[in-house]
Design a protein around this motif. Structure first.
Motif, short mmCIF file in Angstrom:
data_model
loop_
_atom_site.label_atom_id
_atom_site.label_comp_id
_atom_site.label_asym_id
_atom_site.label_seq_id
_atom_site.Cartn_x
_atom_site.Cartn_y
_atom_site.Cartn_z
N ARG A 250 0.83 -1.20 0.00
CA ARG A 250 0.00 0.00 0.00
C ARG A 250 0.86 1.24 0.00
O ARG A 250 0.53 2.25 -0.60
N GLN A 251 1.98 1.23 0.68
CA GLN A 251 2.84 2.40 0.74
C GLN A 251 3.75 2.51 -0.48
O GLN A 251 4.35 3.55 -0.69
N GLY A 252 3.82 1.46 -1.29
CA GLY A 252 4.66 1.50 -2.48
C GLY A 252 6.14 1.48 -2.20
O GLY A 252 6.93 1.96 -2.99
N THR A 253 6.53 0.90 -1.05
CA THR A 253 7.94 0.93 -0.69
C THR A 253 8.76 -0.20 -1.28
O THR A 253 9.94 0.00 -1.54
N PRO A 254 8.23 -1.42 -1.49
CA PRO A 254 9.11 -2.49 -1.94
C PRO A 254 9.60 -2.23 -3.35
O PRO A 254 8.84 -1.96 -4.25
N ALA A 255 10.88 -2.31 -3.53
CA ALA A 255 11.46 -2.10 -4.85
C ALA A 255 11.98 -3.40 -5.44
O ALA A 255 12.09 -3.53 -6.65
N GLU A 256 12.32 -4.38 -4.58
CA GLU A 256 12.84 -5.64 -5.05
C GLU A 256 11.69 -6.63 -5.26
O GLU A 256 10.69 -6.60 -4.55
N PRO A 257 11.80 -7.52 -6.24
CA PRO A 257 10.74 -8.52 -6.44
C PRO A 257 10.67 -9.48 -5.27
O PRO A 257 11.68 -9.77 -4.62
N PRO A 258 9.50 -9.98 -4.96
CA PRO A 258 9.37 -10.90 -3.82
C PRO A 258 10.04 -12.22 -4.13
O PRO A 258 10.22 -12.60 -5.28
N PRO A 259 10.42 -12.98 -3.09
CA PRO A 259 11.03 -14.31 -3.33
C PRO A 259 10.01 -15.25 -3.95
O PRO A 259 8.80 -15.07 -3.80
N PRO A 260 10.46 -16.26 -4.67
CA PRO A 260 9.52 -17.20 -5.29
C PRO A 260 8.73 -17.95 -4.24
O PRO A 260 9.21 -18.21 -3.13
N PRO A 261 7.49 -18.34 -4.56
CA PRO A 261 6.69 -19.07 -3.57
C PRO A 261 7.25 -20.45 -3.33
O PRO A 261 7.90 -21.05 -4.20
N PRO A 262 7.04 -21.02 -2.15
CA PRO A 262 7.56 -22.38 -1.86
C PRO A 262 6.88 -23.40 -2.75
O PRO A 262 5.67 -23.37 -2.96
N PRO A 263 7.64 -24.35 -3.30
CA PRO A 263 7.05 -25.35 -4.20
C PRO A 263 6.36 -26.47 -3.42
O PRO A 263 6.63 -26.71 -2.24
N GLY A 264 5.48 -27.18 -4.15
CA GLY A 264 4.87 -28.38 -3.59
C GLY A 264 3.85 -28.10 -2.52
O GLY A 264 3.51 -26.95 -2.20
N ARG A 265 3.36 -29.19 -1.92
CA ARG A 265 2.35 -29.10 -0.87
C ARG A 265 3.05 -29.02 0.47
O ARG A 265 4.06 -29.65 0.73
N ARG A 266 2.48 -28.21 1.36
CA ARG A 266 3.04 -28.04 2.69
C ARG A 266 1.90 -27.90 3.69
O ARG A 266 0.76 -27.57 3.31
N PRO A 267 2.16 -28.12 4.97
CA PRO A 267 1.07 -28.06 5.96
C PRO A 267 0.53 -26.65 6.14
O PRO A 267 1.25 -25.66 6.03
N GLY A 268 -0.76 -26.61 6.42
CA GLY A 268 -1.39 -25.34 6.70
C GLY A 268 -1.34 -24.97 8.16
O GLY A 268 -0.80 -25.72 9.00
N GLU A 269 -1.93 -23.81 8.48
CA GLU A 269 -1.88 -23.35 9.87
C GLU A 269 -2.63 -24.30 10.81
O GLU A 269 -2.20 -24.54 11.95
#
Length: 447
Positions: free
Chosen positions: A20-39
């Motif tokens: 919302r503030q427009g501060t991030p300038a670097e691209p976000p890290p790639p999402p984790p692959p595969g299936r993983r446990p939820g909360e």
């Protein structure tokens, strides 16, 4: 039917606030692959481990009963149900081109095989936009953004977590939102000063030449071939010979708006950017001349010289705006050097508006090139504001006086060389600056 997105935790909320503030300038890290446990799976596993540890520490077997329920739920969820698989996401952004302050709607369609419990989006927004609304459904995510400043902006990405029906496992798919072009809001302008000489094209401006128009310039003796309906009978009666009306020819004007993007100076008091004021004033000038069916071109000086030959039509406004938006890309101001003006960019006799804060001396080299081509020139100065001087700082006050004297000398030298200089202050209508130019037509230079 959409529903509000539940709380995604401190990390996800922090990501959304950063976007919302427009501060991030670097691209976000790639999402984790595969299936993983939820909360939910993590909570059940934590409860079972704590119960087992308590039973071992206390030596009381009945405490193991507390771990039975979480372990049973985890065991039942492992083989059961069709979990979502084959995830794909496609983003649709409407519109891709807009003006400052307008909203942009994005809809992300998520496709998968199997059954899903819910979608949980995590938003990574780029600069220049603000997140106003976020909602999700069984197979889609909707976002509403507001474009805050003109330029080309990278919208960012959205990572969608797709949970199974039990909410124990999740997979993540990323949707790239692409870019949008945000046009500056044009300053209000209705006045269109014109030069003394106009090109030989039909238009709406009266010229000094005789021709087919509607403005009467006088009477003259009748010549064979002239229309009889134009006979001026009172003058014919007085002089005893046929006299006819003379009309001024109607011509179109050619205008070139030259933008000084060599520097971007921010007023220390108001925080106004000269680059923003330059582009908004240019947009107002372009729109005013296009409305009178004149031909308008644009040249931006700074880094790579960008230019577009004069053209007409309301649709040409967007071509002109697109040609100069590359100056600002994701908050970066791109200006490396000064290029030579190509001859097609400045047609002979075209009225040239140079919109500049007069802070970079290289703009005077550009003005010298324009004057050398005998084009009539109008310099629209964008004030930068006086430097802030602390009270009692005598050396600073002396430097401020020298700075003001230097700027007055620059304006005086331009006026003495035959260049019209007007000042446009941000927040005021552009017509206030252009009104003095209506006293007479703008004179051109000499070779």
């Amino acid at each position: 039917m959409t529903r509000p997105v539940p709380d995604r935790g401190a990390a996800a909320v922090r990501r959304a606030l950063d976007g919302r503030q427009g501060t991030p300038a670097e691209p976000p890290p790639p999402p984790p692959p595969g299936r993983r446990p939820g909360e939910r799976a993590l909570r059940l596993g934590t409860l079972a481990v704590v119960a087992l540890a308590a039973a071992l520490v206390t030596g009381r077997p009945w405490v193991l009963a507390l771990a039975a329920a979480p372990l049973v739920l985890l065991a039942l969820a492992l083989p059961g149900g069709q979990r979502p698989d084959g995830l794909t996401a496609r983003a649709e952004v409407e519109p891709r081109r807009c003006f400052e302050g307008e909203q942009v709607t994005m809809r992300i369609a998520v496709h998968y095989d199997g059954e899903s419990g819910r979608l949980d989006p995590g938003v990574f927004l780029g600069p220049g936009v603000r997140l106003d609304h976020l909602a999700s459904g069984p197979h889609h995510v909707e976002l509403v953004l507001t474009a805050q400043r003109w330029g080309r902006w990278t919208l960012g990405t959205v990572d969608v977590d797709v949970y199974d029906r039990g909410g124990l496992a999740r997979r993540t798919v990323r949707a790239d939102l692409g870019e949008i072009s945000v046009f500056p809001v044009p300053e209000h302008a209705g006045l269109t000063p014109i030069p003394v000489r106009l090109p030989q094209r039909l238009g709406e401006h009266t010229s000094a030449q005789r021709g087919e128009g509607v403005e009467v310039t006088g009477v003259h003796p009748y010549a064979r071939g002239e229309r009889q309906r134009r006979i001026h009978w009172p003058a014919t009666t007085r002089r005893g010979t046929l006299q006819v009306h003379g009309f001024a020819a109607e011509r179109t004007a050619e205008t070139v708006v030259l933008l000084d993007v060599l520097t971007d100076v921010v007023d220390p008091v108001t925080g106004t950017s000269t680059l923003d004021a330059t582009f908004r004033a240019a947009a107002g000038l372009v729109r005013a001349y296009l409305r009178t069916h004149d031909r308008v071109g644009v040249v931006s000086i700074g880094g790579a010289t960008r230019w577009l030959q004069p053209g007409s039509g309301q649709g040409y406004f967007y071509r002109i705006a697109e040609s100069v938006l590359a100056v600002r890309k994701d908050r970066s101001h791109r200006s490396e050097g000064l290029g030579t003006l190509p001859p097609p960019a400045l047609p002979a006799g075209a009225l040239v508006y140079v919109i500049t804060p007069l802070t970079d001396q290289r703009i005077f080299d550009v003005l010298h090139q324009v004057r050398g081509r005998s084009n009539p020139v109008v310099v629209v100065e964008i004030p930068t504001g006086d430097p802030v001087v602390d009270p009692g700082d005598t050396e600073g006050e002396l430097a401020l006086r020298l700075w003001r004297a230097d700027r007055d000398a620059m304006r005086f030298s331009l006026v003495e060389s035959g260049v019209a200089v007007v000042t446009h202050r941000p927040g005021e209508t552009l017509d206030l600056a252009l009104a003095p130019l209506l006293r007479t037509r703008v004179q051109g230079g000499t070779r």
